[in-house]
Design a protein around this motif. Sequence first.
Motif, PDB file in Angstrom:
ATOM      1  N   GLN A  82      39.485  64.371  41.169  1.00 28.43           N
ATOM      2  CA  GLN A  82      38.563  63.919  42.118  1.00 28.43           C
ATOM      3  C   GLN A  82      39.311  63.288  43.226  1.00 28.43           C
ATOM      4  OE1 GLN A  82      35.238  64.558  42.856  1.00 28.43           O
ATOM      5  NE2 GLN A  82      34.679  64.366  40.657  1.00 28.43           N
ATOM      6  N   THR A  83      39.354  63.650  44.306  1.00 24.85           N
ATOM      7  CA  THR A  83      40.237  63.092  45.369  1.00 24.85           C
ATOM      8  C   THR A  83      39.244  62.997  46.772  1.00 24.85           C
ATOM      9  OG1 THR A  83      41.043  65.028  46.466  1.00 24.85           O
ATOM     10  CG2 THR A  83      42.209  63.883  44.296  1.00 24.85           C
ATOM     11  N   ASP A  84      39.378  62.059  47.482  1.00 21.13           N
ATOM     12  CA  ASP A  84      38.974  61.871  48.723  1.00 21.13           C
ATOM     13  C   ASP A  84      39.968  61.303  49.892  1.00 21.13           C
ATOM     14  OD1 ASP A  84      37.308  61.337  51.057  1.00 21.13           O
ATOM     15  OD2 ASP A  84      35.922  60.387  50.002  1.00 21.13           O
ATOM     16  N   GLU A  85      40.534  62.389  50.718  1.00 11.60           N
ATOM     17  CA  GLU A  85      41.659  61.845  51.514  1.00 11.60           C
ATOM     18  C   GLU A  85      41.534  62.201  52.865  1.00 11.60           C
ATOM     19  OE1 GLU A  85      44.367  60.126  50.516  1.00 11.60           O
ATOM     20  OE2 GLU A  85      43.940  60.320  48.382  1.00 11.60           O
ATOM     21  N   MET A  86      42.002  61.328  53.782  1.00  7.98           N
ATOM     22  CA  MET A  86      41.962  61.367  55.102  1.00  7.98           C
ATOM     23  C   MET A  86      43.244  61.965  55.663  1.00  7.98           C
ATOM     24  SD  MET A  86      39.877  60.627  57.953  1.00  7.98           S
ATOM     25  CE  MET A  86      39.268  58.719  58.248  1.00  7.98           C
ATOM     26  N   LEU A  87      43.398  63.227  56.178  1.00  6.21           N
ATOM     27  CA  LEU A  87      44.744  63.625  56.799  1.00  6.21           C
ATOM     28  C   LEU A  87      44.789  63.506  58.137  1.00  6.21           C
ATOM     29  CD1 LEU A  87      44.721  67.005  54.394  1.00  6.21           C
ATOM     30  CD2 LEU A  87      45.895  64.701  54.047  1.00  6.21           C
ATOM     31  N   VAL A  88      45.550  62.690  58.594  1.00  6.40           N
ATOM     32  CA  VAL A  88      45.492  62.411  60.024  1.00  6.40           C
ATOM     33  C   VAL A  88      46.503  63.581  60.822  1.00  6.40           C
ATOM     34  CG1 VAL A  88      46.191  61.048  62.143  1.00  6.40           C
ATOM     35  CG2 VAL A  88      45.166  60.154  59.939  1.00  6.40           C
ATOM     36  N   LEU A  89      46.012  64.355  61.716  1.00  8.67           N
ATOM     37  CA  LEU A  89      46.850  65.410  62.414  1.00  8.67           C
ATOM     38  C   LEU A  89      47.813  65.062  63.220  1.00  8.67           C
ATOM     39  CD1 LEU A  89      43.892  67.763  63.151  1.00  8.67           C
ATOM     40  CD2 LEU A  89      45.583  68.086  61.191  1.00  8.67           C
ATOM     41  N   ALA A  90      49.120  65.559  63.029  1.00 10.57           N
ATOM     42  CA  ALA A  90      50.226  65.356  64.137  1.00 10.57           C
ATOM     43  C   ALA A  90      50.546  66.592  64.589  1.00 10.57           C
ATOM     44  CB  ALA A  90      51.462  64.882  63.188  1.00 10.57           C
ATOM     45  N   GLY A  91      50.880  66.330  65.993  1.00  7.96           N
ATOM     46  CA  GLY A  91      51.105  67.532  67.059  1.00  7.96           C
ATOM     47  C   GLY A  91      52.529  68.142  66.553  1.00  7.96           C
ATOM     48  N   THR A  92      53.404  67.332  66.205  1.00  8.31           N
ATOM     49  CA  THR A  92      54.724  67.766  65.747  1.00  8.31           C
ATOM     50  C   THR A  92      55.382  66.880  64.770  1.00  8.31           C
ATOM     51  OG1 THR A  92      55.606  65.933  67.207  1.00  8.31           O
ATOM     52  CG2 THR A  92      55.421  68.076  68.348  1.00  8.31           C
ATOM     53  N   LEU A  93      56.338  67.425  64.103  1.00  5.01           N
ATOM     54  CA  LEU A  93      57.043  66.770  62.887  1.00  5.01           C
ATOM     55  C   LEU A  93      57.647  65.635  63.260  1.00  5.01           C
ATOM     56  CD1 LEU A  93      58.882  69.762  61.013  1.00  5.01           C
ATOM     57  CD2 LEU A  93      57.067  68.506  60.145  1.00  5.01           C
ATOM     58  N   ALA A  94      57.987  65.437  64.321  1.00  5.81           N
ATOM     59  CA  ALA A  94      58.998  64.227  65.014  1.00  5.81           C
ATOM     60  C   ALA A  94      57.761  63.084  64.855  1.00  5.81           C
ATOM     61  CB  ALA A  94      59.351  64.448  66.154  1.00  5.81           C
ATOM     62  N   GLU A  95      56.533  63.429  65.444  1.00  4.54           N
ATOM     63  CA  GLU A  95      55.535  62.475  65.419  1.00  4.54           C
ATOM     64  C   GLU A  95      55.311  61.996  63.921  1.00  4.54           C
ATOM     65  OE1 GLU A  95      52.122  63.922  67.183  1.00  4.54           O
ATOM     66  OE2 GLU A  95      50.831  62.274  66.361  1.00  4.54           O
ATOM     67  N   ILE A  96      55.298  62.909  62.827  1.00  2.00           N
ATOM     68  CA  ILE A  96      55.151  62.229  61.490  1.00  2.00           C
ATOM     69  C   ILE A  96      56.476  61.447  61.139  1.00  2.00           C
ATOM     70  CG2 ILE A  96      54.981  63.178  59.075  1.00  2.00           C
ATOM     71  CD1 ILE A  96      53.484  65.664  60.139  1.00  2.00           C
ATOM     72  N   SER A  97      57.773  61.637  61.329  1.00  6.11           N
ATOM     73  CA  SER A  97      58.621  61.002  60.933  1.00  6.11           C
ATOM     74  C   SER A  97      58.726  59.669  61.996  1.00  6.11           C
ATOM     75  CB  SER A  97      59.860  61.874  60.945  1.00  6.11           C
ATOM     76  OG  SER A  97      60.093  62.481  62.000  1.00  6.11           O
ATOM     77  N   ALA A  98      58.384  59.643  62.811  1.00  8.72           N
ATOM     78  CA  ALA A  98      58.337  58.533  63.394  1.00  8.72           C
ATOM     79  C   ALA A  98      57.132  57.076  63.127  1.00  8.72           C
ATOM     80  CB  ALA A  98      57.973  58.835  64.984  1.00  8.72           C
ATOM     81  N   GLU A  99      56.335  57.858  62.354  1.00 12.31           N
ATOM     82  CA  GLU A  99      55.334  56.839  61.772  1.00 12.31           C
ATOM     83  C   GLU A  99      56.067  56.015  60.709  1.00 12.31           C
ATOM     84  OE1 GLU A  99      51.005  56.488  60.637  1.00 12.31           O
ATOM     85  OE2 GLU A  99      51.856  57.374  62.478  1.00 12.31           O
ATOM     86  N   PRO A 100      55.759  54.610  60.942  1.00 10.56           N
ATOM     87  CA  PRO A 100      56.459  53.728  59.741  1.00 10.56           C
ATOM     88  C   PRO A 100      55.722  54.040  58.396  1.00 10.56           C
ATOM     89  CG  PRO A 100      55.050  52.489  61.413  1.00 10.56           C
ATOM     90  CD  PRO A 100      54.992  53.839  61.792  1.00 10.56           C
ATOM     91  N   ALA A 101      56.706  54.324  57.400  1.00  7.86           N
ATOM     92  CA  ALA A 101      56.053  54.469  56.164  1.00  7.86           C
ATOM     93  C   ALA A 101      55.465  53.006  55.454  1.00  7.86           C
ATOM     94  CB  ALA A 101      57.046  55.059  55.405  1.00  7.86           C
ATOM     95  N   GLY A 102      54.612  53.451  54.783  1.00 10.64           N
ATOM     96  CA  GLY A 102      53.887  52.092  53.980  1.00 10.64           C
ATOM     97  C   GLY A 102      52.738  52.404  53.050  1.00 10.64           C
ATOM     98  N   ALA A 103      52.541  51.708  52.538  1.00 10.80           N
ATOM     99  CA  ALA A 103      51.293  51.894  51.346  1.00 10.80           C
ATOM    100  C   ALA A 103      50.065  52.102  52.062  1.00 10.80           C
ATOM    101  CB  ALA A 103      51.162  50.654  50.366  1.00 10.80           C
ATOM    102  N   HIS A 104      49.864  51.716  53.397  1.00 12.90           N
ATOM    103  CA  HIS A 104      48.599  51.628  53.884  1.00 12.90           C
ATOM    104  C   HIS A 104      48.688  52.775  54.843  1.00 12.90           C
ATOM    105  CE1 HIS A 104      47.126  48.319  51.700  1.00 12.90           C
ATOM    106  NE2 HIS A 104      48.225  47.753  51.982  1.00 12.90           N
ATOM    107  N   ALA A 105      49.715  53.363  55.052  1.00  9.44           N
ATOM    108  CA  ALA A 105      50.108  54.280  56.361  1.00  9.44           C
ATOM    109  C   ALA A 105      49.102  55.725  55.842  1.00  9.44           C
ATOM    110  CB  ALA A 105      51.631  54.899  56.412  1.00  9.44           C
ATOM    111  N   PRO A 106      48.533  56.227  56.653  1.00 14.91           N
ATOM    112  CA  PRO A 106      47.548  57.479  56.262  1.00 14.91           C
ATOM    113  C   PRO A 106      48.482  58.576  56.090  1.00 14.91           C
ATOM    114  CG  PRO A 106      47.501  56.982  58.586  1.00 14.91           C
ATOM    115  CD  PRO A 106      48.241  55.799  58.117  1.00 14.91           C
ATOM    116  N   ASP A 107      47.919  59.427  55.414  1.00 12.54           N
ATOM    117  CA  ASP A 107      48.556  60.804  55.204  1.00 12.54           C
ATOM    118  C   ASP A 107      48.772  61.459  56.326  1.00 12.54           C
ATOM    119  OD1 ASP A 107      49.214  60.430  52.378  1.00 12.54           O
ATOM    120  OD2 ASP A 107      47.285  61.213  51.784  1.00 12.54           O
TER     121      ASP A 107
END
Length: 164
Positions: A82-107
Amino acid sequence: MSHEPVIDGFEFASAGAKQQGVLPAGDFPRLRDMLASDAGEVAYEIEGVYDERGRPALRLRVGGTLELRCQRCLEPMPFEVQTDEMLVLAGTLAEISAEPAGAHAPDRVLGGKEMPVRELVEDEIILALPYAPRHESCTARPSRDADGKTSPFAGLRGLMGGKH
Ligand SMILES: [Zn+2]
């Protein structure tokens, strides 16, 4: 080749589109080793949305029951996903790795023109599965041979019996 539904991520999000369906457990190749059988199916609903920062996202809800193998008695056990997740779209992989990781960071997920829905659903199921599934009150006891002594090979036999 079975029908493989794909969505155009950014288009789907901006249109506020919605898609739902049901997939049998046997449709997830990466889950095969974790499941006791192909029994069960999951229903999913995917919806194009924007997150609180105005970024295009996919809200993905997955629910269903699959058959895992209890790591204690090696018998199949039903497991409810039973899951309910929000996946935030990124245009590039670089955009994903630039995002600071953290418990509250979105997927984050890489948006594309042909995102396979089945793989998105499969990812969510994999994240939801327990590392070592066990019956809540597993009745397995160490097996004993006829004279009541525990066989040193009991555990080994159990493992071998669990192979397909
Ligand atoms: Zn068990």
